[in-house]
Motif scaffolding. Sequence first.
Motif, PDB file in Angstrom:
ATOM      1  N   ILE C 849       7.627  11.914   8.704  1.00 40.86           N
ATOM      2  CA  ILE C 849       8.455  12.325   9.839  1.00 40.86           C
ATOM      3  C   ILE C 849       7.893  11.837  11.148  1.00 40.86           C
ATOM      4  N   GLN C 850       6.610  11.812  11.219  1.00 43.04           N
ATOM      5  CA  GLN C 850       6.011  11.384  12.490  1.00 43.04           C
ATOM      6  C   GLN C 850       6.390   9.931  12.794  1.00 43.04           C
ATOM      7  N   GLN C 851       6.504   9.176  11.710  1.00 44.93           N
ATOM      8  CA  GLN C 851       6.926   7.793  11.913  1.00 44.93           C
ATOM      9  C   GLN C 851       8.333   7.746  12.463  1.00 44.93           C
ATOM     10  N   TYR C 852       9.189   8.594  11.918  1.00 45.16           N
ATOM     11  CA  TYR C 852      10.562   8.606  12.403  1.00 45.16           C
ATOM     12  C   TYR C 852      10.586   8.974  13.879  1.00 45.16           C
ATOM     13  N   MET C 853       9.784   9.960  14.212  1.00 49.20           N
ATOM     14  CA  MET C 853       9.799  10.422  15.601  1.00 49.20           C
ATOM     15  C   MET C 853       9.273   9.356  16.520  1.00 49.20           C
ATOM     16  N   LEU C 854       8.281   8.636  16.026  1.00 47.95           N
ATOM     17  CA  LEU C 854       7.752   7.551  16.841  1.00 47.95           C
ATOM     18  C   LEU C 854       8.822   6.509  17.107  1.00 47.95           C
ATOM     19  N   PHE C 855       9.580   6.174  16.101  1.00 50.47           N
ATOM     20  CA  PHE C 855      10.641   5.199  16.283  1.00 50.47           C
ATOM     21  C   PHE C 855      11.671   5.696  17.272  1.00 50.47           C
ATOM     22  N   VAL C 856      11.948   6.972  17.186  1.00 49.23           N
ATOM     23  CA  VAL C 856      12.905   7.524  18.135  1.00 49.23           C
ATOM     24  C   VAL C 856      12.369   7.374  19.550  1.00 49.23           C
ATOM     25  N   LEU C 857      11.127   7.658  19.697  1.00 49.80           N
ATOM     26  CA  LEU C 857      10.524   7.549  21.033  1.00 49.80           C
ATOM     27  C   LEU C 857      10.560   6.124  21.535  1.00 49.80           C
ATOM     28  N   ILE C 858      10.202   5.203  20.620  1.00 48.28           N
ATOM     29  CA  ILE C 858      10.209   3.794  21.033  1.00 48.28           C
ATOM     30  C   ILE C 858      11.616   3.344  21.397  1.00 48.28           C
ATOM     31  N   ALA C 859      12.559   3.781  20.616  1.00 48.07           N
ATOM     32  CA  ALA C 859      13.932   3.427  20.922  1.00 48.07           C
ATOM     33  C   ALA C 859      14.336   3.970  22.269  1.00 48.07           C
ATOM     34  N   ALA C 860      13.945   5.213  22.515  1.00 46.25           N
ATOM     35  CA  ALA C 860      14.298   5.814  23.797  1.00 46.25           C
ATOM     36  C   ALA C 860      13.660   5.064  24.944  1.00 46.25           C
ATOM     37  N   LEU C 861      12.442   4.633  24.734  1.00 47.33           N
ATOM     38  CA  LEU C 861      11.774   3.859  25.777  1.00 47.33           C
ATOM     39  C   LEU C 861      12.498   2.557  26.040  1.00 47.33           C
ATOM     40  N   VAL C 862      12.870   1.912  24.960  1.00 44.71           N
ATOM     41  CA  VAL C 862      13.565   0.626  25.112  1.00 44.71           C
ATOM     42  C   VAL C 862      14.864   0.816  25.867  1.00 44.71           C
ATOM     43  N   ILE C 863      15.596   1.837  25.443  1.00 49.24           N
ATOM     44  CA  ILE C 863      16.865   2.089  26.137  1.00 49.24           C
ATOM     45  C   ILE C 863      16.615   2.386  27.590  1.00 49.24           C
ATOM     46  N   GLY C 864      15.556   3.149  27.812  1.00 55.30           N
ATOM     47  CA  GLY C 864      15.249   3.469  29.183  1.00 55.30           C
ATOM     48  C   GLY C 864      14.933   2.234  30.009  1.00 55.30           C
ATOM     49  N   ILE C 866      15.919  -0.825  29.424  1.00 53.68           N
ATOM     50  CA  ILE C 866      17.152  -1.585  29.637  1.00 53.68           C
ATOM     51  C   ILE C 866      17.983  -0.935  30.723  1.00 53.68           C
ATOM     52  N   PHE C 867      18.064   0.378  30.616  1.00 58.68           N
ATOM     53  CA  PHE C 867      18.838   1.107  31.600  1.00 58.68           C
ATOM     54  C   PHE C 867      18.279   0.898  32.994  1.00 58.68           C
ATOM     55  N   ALA C 868      16.949   0.944  33.049  1.00 60.66           N
ATOM     56  CA  ALA C 868      16.326   0.768  34.357  1.00 60.66           C
ATOM     57  C   ALA C 868      16.596  -0.617  34.906  1.00 60.66           C
ATOM     58  N   VAL C 869      16.484  -1.577  34.048  1.00 57.82           N
ATOM     59  CA  VAL C 869      16.670  -2.945  34.530  1.00 57.82           C
ATOM     60  C   VAL C 869      18.101  -3.198  34.920  1.00 57.82           C
ATOM     61  N   THR C 870      19.014  -2.731  34.076  1.00 52.51           N
ATOM     62  CA  THR C 870      20.420  -3.063  34.356  1.00 52.51           C
ATOM     63  C   THR C 870      20.970  -2.338  35.558  1.00 52.51           C
ATOM     64  N   THR C 871      20.529  -1.141  35.772  1.00 53.85           N
ATOM     65  CA  THR C 871      21.098  -0.435  36.922  1.00 53.85           C
ATOM     66  C   THR C 871      20.283  -0.645  38.183  1.00 53.85           C
ATOM     67  N   GLY C 872      19.240  -1.436  38.022  1.00 55.70           N
ATOM     68  CA  GLY C 872      18.505  -1.783  39.236  1.00 55.70           C
ATOM     69  C   GLY C 872      17.686  -0.646  39.820  1.00 55.70           C
ATOM     70  N   VAL C 873      17.459   0.350  38.979  1.00 63.97           N
ATOM     71  CA  VAL C 873      16.665   1.470  39.491  1.00 63.97           C
ATOM     72  C   VAL C 873      15.246   1.023  39.787  1.00 63.97           C
ATOM     73  N   LEU C 874      14.791   0.142  38.896  1.00 64.81           N
ATOM     74  CA  LEU C 874      13.431  -0.351  39.086  1.00 64.81           C
ATOM     75  C   LEU C 874      13.323  -1.119  40.391  1.00 64.81           C
ATOM     76  N   GLN C 875      14.383  -1.862  40.621  1.00 62.70           N
ATOM     77  CA  GLN C 875      14.355  -2.689  41.820  1.00 62.70           C
ATOM     78  C   GLN C 875      14.374  -1.847  43.089  1.00 62.70           C
ATOM     79  N   ALA C 876      14.914  -0.627  42.875  1.00 64.87           N
ATOM     80  CA  ALA C 876      15.022   0.207  44.097  1.00 64.87           C
ATOM     81  C   ALA C 876      13.663   0.685  44.577  1.00 64.87           C
ATOM     82  N   ALA C 877      12.727   0.645  43.636  1.00 71.47           N
ATOM     83  CA  ALA C 877      11.386   1.110  44.057  1.00 71.47           C
ATOM     84  C   ALA C 877      10.781   0.125  45.046  1.00 71.47           C
ATOM     85  N   PRO C 878      10.077   0.611  45.989  1.00 68.73           N
ATOM     86  CA  PRO C 878       9.488  -0.256  47.021  1.00 68.73           C
ATOM     87  C   PRO C 878       8.330  -1.093  46.471  1.00 68.73           C
TER      88      PRO C 878
END
Lengths: 102, 175, 878
Positions: C849-864, C866-878
């Motif tokens: 199960i821990q492996q599954y949870m790790l994958f979920v976390l990694i997936a969430a990070l990846v999505i995050g 992508i989300f950050a890059v596409t919406t330019g949130v990262l770019q908004a940081a000074p």
Amino acid sequence: MVPLWMYLIVAAIVFCIGVYGVLSRRNAVAILMSVELMLSSVNINLIAFWRYTAPENMAGQVFAAFVFVIAAAEAAVGLAIIISIYRNRRSVIVEDVNLLRG
Amino acid sequence: MLELNAATIAFFIFSIFLVGGALGVVTSSNLIHGALYLIISLFGGAGFFVLLSAPFMAAVQVLVYIGAIAVLIIFAVMLTRSMTRMTEVYNRQWWLSALAGALLLLMLVVGVILPVWGNGGARPNMPISDIVATTEALGVAFVSGDQYVLPFEVASLLLTGVMIGAIVLARDTES
Amino acid sequence: MDINALLNDPNFLPWLIPVGPLLAFFIISLLTSRSKMTPATSAAYGGHHPDYDGMDVPIVTDRSRVVSIIVGMSGALSAWILSLRVVFEALAVQDFGKNVLASSLDWMDTGLTAFRMGVLVDPLTVIMLIMVPLAVTMIFIYSIGYMANDPRQARFFALISLFAGAMLTLVVADNLLLLFFGWEVMGVCSYLLIGFWFEKKSAYNAAIKAFTTTRVADVIMLLGIAYLFFSTGTLNFRDIMYNPMPGQDMAAHVEETGDHSAETAVAEGGAVVVEGEAAAAEGDHSETAAAEGEYGSEAHVITWAAHLGETPAIFFGGISAAGLIGIFLIIGTIGKSAQFPLHVWLPDAMEGPTPVSAMIHAAAMVSAGVYAVLRMYPVFEAGGHPHDGVFTSPLMLMAVVGSVTALFAATIAVAQNDVKKVLAYSTISQLGFMVAALGIGGFVAAAFHLITHAFFKALLFMASGAVIHGMEHGEHHVHAHGHSHGHDDGHAPAALPQGAGGGPLDPRLELAMDHGHGSADHGGHDAHGHALVTTHAAHDDHAEDHGHAFDPQDMMNMGGLRKTMPVTFITFLIGGMSLAGLPLITAGFWSKDEIIAEAWLGTTKGFGPHALVLICLSLAAFMTAFYTMRQLGLTFWGDNRTEEAAHANLGRGIVSVAMTLPLIILSFFAIVAGFVGVLPDFPILGGIFTPGKVAPFGALVEKALVNPVPHLSFNIIPVLISFTVALGGLFLGWLMYWRKPLTAGQKDPMITILGDSVHTTLKNKYYFDELYIMVFVKPSQWFAKNVSYEFLDKGLIDGFLHLVAAVFTFIGDLLKVLNLWLIDGVSDGIPTLIARSGKWFRGTQTGRIQQYMLFVLIAALVIGVIFAVTTGVLQAAP
């Protein structure tokens, strides 16, 4: 007062340590302890936000209280499960619980 | 910026408790030690609550979290001692988990916290007002018909269910 | 088309002459030849060929025999009657020769014009139409008797009908191509008929030999025909040799005769085209484009032939076009009429039944060769004038070849012992006479000799067939009475009355039993003529062994047959005398005399070829008389030399009548036919037979030519020469073979006179057959086997096919591998791939199960992220 972001960073640090613990500890009880850490950090976040953004509204504290309730319930049940597994298998190493293996 | 007063120093001390306790939980091979480290961490959390003008929460933290949950964990540790105590602490994926956790931290801090509440961020970092609701108000909120009485009752049901469930799960089957 | 008008139109009638026999051929072929399968050992099959013993062979049913006889005779008779009618009509034509009977139709469109085929009756045709149908009908009657018991009689009648039809087609043809058609069909028929008894190896070999030898000549003849057509654009006889060339001045003619119709005819190309209806309506006969000037005047018409005589030939610059064409056409005749060096097929052709020999070697095939030369004579003569000593190449060729052949064949004939072989060589020799006569310009003489020769040679062949038939009777008689062999061999039963009384038996049954030994016996025996020359002890093809081989054709086995076969004797004698040229009373004398007279005339003028012809032909005539007397003496005079000869006769019944009647009729003609050619100034007889200025025959024939032919006048010297050689030869023969006839076992006196080696050489025909085998046959066989078969057929063609097969097999294998590898690979690979990938994916289900949870976390990070890059949130940081 301390700026809000410091509270948030501390909470984030604790949360991430909890995540690490959940994902990497072998012992089930240790995992449970890490989960408690995560919930605790969430509480800190909640109260910090309550204090800094809406101190006269009780919603923040209420939410945190409910988190407590859930944490307690979850700990109880979780430990009950762990004890039940221990009885069956004489081990609380979560890696050994792999009956879902395909 | 940061005034050096008692509150700040208390903040830092409590944060040390928090983070150190957390690290100890995660790295201790002896689970009793881990539970104790957990208590330290939770205690730090309680201190934070005090600093944040939520004394009830602090009290609840100590009473429930530390007093009940952490003790329960100690009981569980004692009940589930394995014969061989030389098992490893971490599983196979610990480095990946560490990486993931670090990344998560990085994302949270750099991606969310700092841009929004950091220097030059959009949200204010200081409390809006110093008028804080009292514990009495919290109690009223729990039982007031137009506030949070329903979740309160449901929570109590939940706890009942949990109790029953825990008993069922953990009872002795050969009886 | 009004049938009556058509049948009354004399132009149309010649079409019908060949139709009768040709139709008979088709009807017999299609309707008859039903046969019953009978065991090969049965009496009806006669000559039991060892290959067929134990098998069933087809023997024609009686109904088929009757039908074939009736239809065949009808065909021949119809041809004869129609020919006589046409002859009468033709002779009644005004100014016959200039005007002829003709009819033609468009046969093949050649662009603006058309190639026309048709019939022509001019004087030359007339004399042939008198002779050929008569001889053919006689031969048909003879065949009824001769082939009465042959197992394949219906086929025989079909084939001789076809033969007759082809010959008549050739005779009435109006162009060289139609003549050539008839020529070739006769060649095929000669092959089929010579090889009629094809079970015998020597027979079918002879058939092939005849066909291929004449074929060699025919190919060259075809070259000549092609060249002629190429030069002139037409093959019509009249257009080439009689009518003026197109473009000749017609104005003078029109002025002279006031005849405009011919002008239009010439304008149409000079062909003679008259529709039957028009002629019938006008009630007159068609006319041809008239020659310039009256016939008999000194004006020479410039015909195509004359023109070709002036133009040089292609490739060969030295001779004229007409010369080259003439040489090619003559080579055709050399093959067909068996002149030296293509004479080798004719003696072997004796393997065929005797009626076939009579037909081929007397009436039809060899005559066709000479007839073709007579037809095309103006082409050969073009550019030269033999009567004045100017010879063209074709004429020289003919003179030389003819005289050489005449002498050469006569020398061989004196050493032959087979009765038919003597006649065969005599035919070759007489044809040499005709060809030589043509070579020195004796057109009329050659035609005359052709006609008389046909009569007496047909007579001689049929008479010899009767002799052989009789000898076989004798052989039966000897066997039937178990004489000296003491075995009965499925032939006639022992106590059968021979010859003397027909008895109460049905003649046909008697014949069947008499001939139980079969007409295939003839196959065995006729064919021995060939075998005999090589070995005297010829072996019959009978399954039963005679102990010693008896050859019924061997004259040494005969003797004294005049007693038992008188009619045959008389007719054979008449024919033989005619052949020898017995002075004054036989037809052969008159025709031979005319040839010698022509030769003498030229010799007195000092022309070389004439002298050559004179000497060779005189010697040949002398030898002809000699060997004829020899043949008669050996066969008929003296006493029987063998037991078989003693009993030789034809029996009674239809067979003997059918066989002797034609002999009698032909012997009449062998005497009388000569009197139409008596020169007018011949002492006494000239006045009786020839009222006019020219002998009737000559007067008729010379009208066929457009340019006048000089007339012979009487000269005593050639007559004396003819008398001398004929009587001298007869006397010598009488001296050697009649005064003291040979007895049994006595050696031929010729052997002692000539010497053994010379006689053997003559008997073996100067070893020409052996020479040809060595030079032509063996190399051809080698070529056929090694080059055509081994190299070309097996090597190239089969090799190519094997190669193709190998290539395709290879491609097939390739495709198989491809199939296996590619298609199977894919279709097996996909499931394997899926299985393996499935198995691999299953590895992710660890149950931890821990492996599954790790994958979920990694997936969430990846999505995050992508989300950050596409919406330019990262770019908004000074």
